[in-house]
Design a protein around this motif. Structure first.
Motif, PDB file in Angstrom:
ATOM      1  N   ASP A  41       0.342  52.729 -56.283  1.00  0.00           N
ATOM      2  CA  ASP A  41      -0.490  51.756 -55.573  1.00  0.00           C
ATOM      3  C   ASP A  41      -0.760  50.511 -56.402  1.00  0.00           C
ATOM      4  O   ASP A  41      -0.927  49.424 -55.844  1.00  0.00           O
ATOM      5  CB  ASP A  41      -1.806  52.396 -55.137  1.00  0.00           C
ATOM      6  CG  ASP A  41      -2.537  51.537 -54.132  1.00  0.00           C
ATOM      7  OD1 ASP A  41      -1.891  51.051 -53.177  1.00  0.00           O
ATOM      8  OD2 ASP A  41      -3.757  51.353 -54.289  1.00  0.00           O
TER       9      ASP A  41
ATOM     10  N   HIS B 152       5.322  47.145 -56.508  1.00  0.00           N
ATOM     11  CA  HIS B 152       4.650  47.406 -55.234  1.00  0.00           C
ATOM     12  C   HIS B 152       3.676  46.287 -54.872  1.00  0.00           C
ATOM     13  O   HIS B 152       3.660  45.805 -53.735  1.00  0.00           O
ATOM     14  CB  HIS B 152       3.932  48.760 -55.306  1.00  0.00           C
ATOM     15  CG  HIS B 152       3.235  49.150 -54.055  1.00  0.00           C
ATOM     16  ND1 HIS B 152       1.899  49.467 -54.014  1.00  0.00           N
ATOM     17  CD2 HIS B 152       3.668  49.292 -52.777  1.00  0.00           C
ATOM     18  CE1 HIS B 152       1.558  49.785 -52.783  1.00  0.00           C
ATOM     19  NE2 HIS B 152       2.602  49.682 -52.006  1.00  0.00           N
TER      20      HIS B 152
ATOM     21  N   LYS C 191       3.434  44.394 -51.311  1.00  0.00           N
ATOM     22  CA  LYS C 191       2.140  44.099 -50.692  1.00  0.00           C
ATOM     23  C   LYS C 191       1.937  42.607 -50.444  1.00  0.00           C
ATOM     24  O   LYS C 191       1.543  42.210 -49.343  1.00  0.00           O
ATOM     25  CB  LYS C 191       0.996  44.614 -51.567  1.00  0.00           C
ATOM     26  CG  LYS C 191       0.744  46.089 -51.480  1.00  0.00           C
ATOM     27  CD  LYS C 191      -0.475  46.443 -52.322  1.00  0.00           C
ATOM     28  CE  LYS C 191      -0.977  47.824 -52.034  1.00  0.00           C
ATOM     29  NZ  LYS C 191      -2.210  48.119 -52.773  1.00  0.00           N
TER      30      LYS C 191
ATOM     31  N   GLY D  94       2.066  41.293 -46.630  1.00  0.00           N
ATOM     32  CA  GLY D  94       0.674  41.060 -46.242  1.00  0.00           C
ATOM     33  C   GLY D  94       0.471  40.009 -45.167  1.00  0.00           C
ATOM     34  O   GLY D  94      -0.247  40.265 -44.186  1.00  0.00           O
TER      35      GLY D  94
END
Length: 94
Positions: free
Chosen positions: A69, A74, A79, A83
């Motif tokens: 995460d 990542h 992300k 996004g």
């Protein structure tokens, strides 16, 4: 085995946007330490309650999932890239 499932609802689920998000998510395969298996799918039923894209990611442990995460690839290449395309996401971890 630890499983991480995420559903994505796009702001504009055009064919091009769906493919772009799918390819961006697939780019994680082989680029994130600890990520053992990755499946990415685009919804084909298209019901009102459906999400547009989903992933199933598998790790050896919860700790590997938590490390993923915050993994630089990542965060920076997935992300931040997808996004702006997203209306919302939901996840399930077990």
């Amino acid at each position: 085995m630890f499983t991480h499932i995420v559903f994505f609802k796009l702001k504009e689920p055009t064919k091009e946007n769906l493919k772009f998000v799918e390819q961006t998510l697939l780019s994680m395969d082989g680029n994130i330490e600890g990520l053992k298996e990755l499946e990415v799918g685009i919804d084909v039923i298209r019901k009102e309650r459906s999400f547009d894209v989903g992933i199933i990611a598998r790790f050896d442990s919860k700790e590997n999932c938590l490390a993923y995460d915050v993994n630089e690839f990542h965060v920076e290449k997935v992300k931040k890239v997808v996004g702006p395309y997203l209306e919302c996401t939901k996840s399930l971890d077990f």
